[in-house]
Design a protein around this motif. Structure first.
Motif, PDB file in Angstrom:
ATOM      1  N   ARG A 135       3.184   4.752  -4.808  1.00  0.00           N
ATOM      2  CA  ARG A 135       2.624   6.039  -5.205  1.00  0.00           C
ATOM      3  C   ARG A 135       1.156   5.988  -5.606  1.00  0.00           C
ATOM      4  NH1 ARG A 135       5.111  10.052  -9.805  1.00  0.00           N
ATOM      5  NH2 ARG A 135       3.370  11.495  -9.781  1.00  0.00           N
ATOM      6  N   TRP A 136       0.651   4.913  -6.135  1.00  0.00           N
ATOM      7  CA  TRP A 136      -0.676   4.907  -6.748  1.00  0.00           C
ATOM      8  C   TRP A 136      -1.738   4.110  -6.008  1.00  0.00           C
ATOM      9  CZ3 TRP A 136      -1.170   8.531 -10.153  1.00  0.00           C
ATOM     10  CH2 TRP A 136      -0.053   8.965 -10.865  1.00  0.00           C
ATOM     11  N   SER A 137      -1.382   3.225  -5.126  1.00  0.00           N
ATOM     12  CA  SER A 137      -2.359   2.297  -4.549  1.00  0.00           C
ATOM     13  C   SER A 137      -3.490   3.000  -3.798  1.00  0.00           C
ATOM     14  CB  SER A 137      -1.667   1.291  -3.629  1.00  0.00           C
ATOM     15  OG  SER A 137      -0.838   0.447  -4.399  1.00  0.00           O
ATOM     16  N   LEU A 138      -3.156   3.937  -2.930  1.00  0.00           N
ATOM     17  CA  LEU A 138      -4.208   4.623  -2.183  1.00  0.00           C
ATOM     18  C   LEU A 138      -5.087   5.471  -3.100  1.00  0.00           C
ATOM     19  CD1 LEU A 138      -2.378   5.651   1.108  1.00  0.00           C
ATOM     20  CD2 LEU A 138      -4.048   3.824   0.776  1.00  0.00           C
ATOM     21  N   LEU A 139      -4.494   6.033  -4.150  1.00  0.00           N
ATOM     22  CA  LEU A 139      -5.288   6.799  -5.108  1.00  0.00           C
ATOM     23  C   LEU A 139      -6.258   5.895  -5.868  1.00  0.00           C
ATOM     24  CD1 LEU A 139      -2.522   9.203  -6.424  1.00  0.00           C
ATOM     25  CD2 LEU A 139      -4.434   9.764  -4.902  1.00  0.00           C
ATOM     26  N   LEU A 140      -5.837   4.673  -6.161  1.00  0.00           N
ATOM     27  CA  LEU A 140      -6.742   3.716  -6.812  1.00  0.00           C
ATOM     28  C   LEU A 140      -7.875   3.321  -5.879  1.00  0.00           C
ATOM     29  CD1 LEU A 140      -4.203   1.510  -8.755  1.00  0.00           C
ATOM     30  CD2 LEU A 140      -6.069   2.863  -9.737  1.00  0.00           C
ATOM     31  N   VAL A 141      -7.565   3.089  -4.612  1.00  0.00           N
ATOM     32  CA  VAL A 141      -8.620   2.780  -3.644  1.00  0.00           C
ATOM     33  C   VAL A 141      -9.606   3.937  -3.575  1.00  0.00           C
ATOM     34  CG1 VAL A 141      -9.110   2.353  -1.202  1.00  0.00           C
ATOM     35  CG2 VAL A 141      -7.222   1.152  -2.316  1.00  0.00           C
ATOM     36  N   GLU A 142      -9.085   5.150  -3.527  1.00  0.00           N
ATOM     37  CA  GLU A 142      -9.963   6.324  -3.485  1.00  0.00           C
ATOM     38  C   GLU A 142     -10.845   6.396  -4.729  1.00  0.00           C
ATOM     39  OE1 GLU A 142      -9.638  11.125  -2.871  1.00  0.00           O
ATOM     40  OE2 GLU A 142      -8.087  10.124  -4.048  1.00  0.00           O
ATOM     41  N   ALA A 143     -10.283   6.084  -5.886  1.00  0.00           N
ATOM     42  CA  ALA A 143     -11.048   6.131  -7.137  1.00  0.00           C
ATOM     43  C   ALA A 143     -12.168   5.096  -7.157  1.00  0.00           C
ATOM     44  CB  ALA A 143     -10.110   5.924  -8.330  1.00  0.00           C
ATOM     45  N   MET A 155       0.807  -1.198   0.000  1.00  0.00           N
ATOM     46  CA  MET A 155       0.000   0.000   0.000  1.00  0.00           C
ATOM     47  C   MET A 155       0.849   1.260   0.000  1.00  0.00           C
ATOM     48  SD  MET A 155      -3.051  -1.039  -0.267  1.00  0.00           S
ATOM     49  CE  MET A 155      -3.586   0.625  -0.400  1.00  0.00           C
ATOM     50  N   GLY A 156       2.139   1.131   0.206  1.00  0.00           N
ATOM     51  CA  GLY A 156       2.972   2.305   0.335  1.00  0.00           C
ATOM     52  C   GLY A 156       3.449   2.917  -0.965  1.00  0.00           C
ATOM     53  N   ALA A 197      -1.890  -1.295 -14.538  1.00  0.00           N
ATOM     54  CA  ALA A 197      -2.121  -2.744 -14.573  1.00  0.00           C
ATOM     55  C   ALA A 197      -1.373  -3.438 -13.445  1.00  0.00           C
ATOM     56  CB  ALA A 197      -1.696  -3.311 -15.929  1.00  0.00           C
ATOM     57  N   ASP A 198      -0.135  -3.020 -13.201  1.00  0.00           N
ATOM     58  CA  ASP A 198       0.659  -3.615 -12.116  1.00  0.00           C
ATOM     59  C   ASP A 198       0.020  -3.362 -10.755  1.00  0.00           C
ATOM     60  OD1 ASP A 198       3.248  -4.767 -10.986  1.00  0.00           O
ATOM     61  OD2 ASP A 198       3.208  -2.766 -10.068  1.00  0.00           O
ATOM     62  N   ARG A 199      -0.392  -2.119 -10.499  1.00  0.00           N
ATOM     63  CA  ARG A 199      -1.003  -1.796  -9.205  1.00  0.00           C
ATOM     64  C   ARG A 199      -2.324  -2.540  -9.017  1.00  0.00           C
ATOM     65  NH1 ARG A 199       3.407  -0.120  -9.557  1.00  0.00           N
ATOM     66  NH2 ARG A 199       4.278   1.648  -8.435  1.00  0.00           N
ATOM     67  N   LEU A 200      -3.111  -2.678 -10.065  1.00  0.00           N
ATOM     68  CA  LEU A 200      -4.366  -3.422  -9.958  1.00  0.00           C
ATOM     69  C   LEU A 200      -4.100  -4.885  -9.605  1.00  0.00           C
ATOM     70  CD1 LEU A 200      -6.342  -1.862 -12.933  1.00  0.00           C
ATOM     71  CD2 LEU A 200      -6.821  -1.555 -10.492  1.00  0.00           C
ATOM     72  N   ARG A 201      -3.095  -5.475 -10.235  1.00  0.00           N
ATOM     73  CA  ARG A 201      -2.740  -6.869  -9.905  1.00  0.00           C
ATOM     74  C   ARG A 201      -2.285  -6.990  -8.455  1.00  0.00           C
ATOM     75  NH1 ARG A 201      -0.782  -6.941 -15.271  1.00  0.00           N
ATOM     76  NH2 ARG A 201       1.274  -6.281 -14.580  1.00  0.00           N
ATOM     77  N   ILE A 224      -1.002   8.345 -14.427  1.00  0.00           N
ATOM     78  CA  ILE A 224      -0.485   6.977 -14.286  1.00  0.00           C
ATOM     79  C   ILE A 224      -0.331   6.331 -15.662  1.00  0.00           C
ATOM     80  CG2 ILE A 224      -2.750   5.890 -13.978  1.00  0.00           C
ATOM     81  CD1 ILE A 224      -1.408   4.038 -11.876  1.00  0.00           C
ATOM     82  N   ALA A 225       0.810   5.694 -15.868  1.00  0.00           N
ATOM     83  CA  ALA A 225       1.057   4.973 -17.120  1.00  0.00           C
ATOM     84  C   ALA A 225       0.241   3.676 -17.119  1.00  0.00           C
ATOM     85  CB  ALA A 225       2.545   4.666 -17.255  1.00  0.00           C
ATOM     86  N   PRO A 226      -0.234   3.234 -18.279  1.00  0.00           N
ATOM     87  CA  PRO A 226      -1.060   2.018 -18.336  1.00  0.00           C
ATOM     88  C   PRO A 226      -0.385   0.785 -17.734  1.00  0.00           C
ATOM     89  CG  PRO A 226      -1.177   3.191 -20.424  1.00  0.00           C
ATOM     90  CD  PRO A 226      -0.138   3.883 -19.585  1.00  0.00           C
TER      91      PRO A 226
END
Length: 125
Positions: free
Chosen positions: A4-12, A1-2, A36-40, A30-32
């Motif tokens: 750059r993007w994970s918490l922003l994805l949860v918020e989205a 979770m630490g 994809a990596d953060r979603l996985r 965010i680059a595609p």
């Protein structure tokens, strides 16, 4: 979770499921491949679930899992904390009357608010 993007994805995903392109639009920097990596990673961590909506080619919609909904509560607390310290951010408010919301500890068994002096931390020995 630490990262750059994970918490922003949860918020989205707080308002409900979104498809890949919708998440990319919500986070335009965010680059595609990073998306994809953060979603996985979030799916492996049981924060989100991928729901197929098309078989060929395989396409997914993403939603918060139970763990992600619990994390959403922590995000709301952080947002509240930040809005109280910002000159421009608006605090969350009750839509019906416009009053700013407060965050509190709540005991569901006793149905009362608990202040810091009454809160006891459970520690394992």
């Amino acid at each position: 979770m630490g990262d750059r993007w994970s918490l922003l994805l949860v918020e989205a995903l707080l308002d409900g499921p979104r498809r890949f392109n919708e998440l990319a639009e919500a986070l335009p920097s965010i680059a595609p491949n990073i998306l994809a990596d953060r979603l996985r990673r979030l799916e492996r961590g049981r924060i989100i679930v991928a729901i197929p909506y098309q078989e060929r080619p395989p396409r997914m919609s993403y939603a918060l899992a139970g763990e992600g909904r619990e994390l959403a509560s922590a995000l709301r607390l952080l947002a509240d904390w930040g809005s109280r310290r910002s000159e421009t951010a608006e605090p969350l408010h009750h839509e019906a009357c416009g009053t700013a919301l407060e965050t509190r500890w709540w005991c569901p068994t006793c149905a009362v608010s608990v202040d810091d002096a009454q809160a006891a931390e459970t520690r394992s020995v």
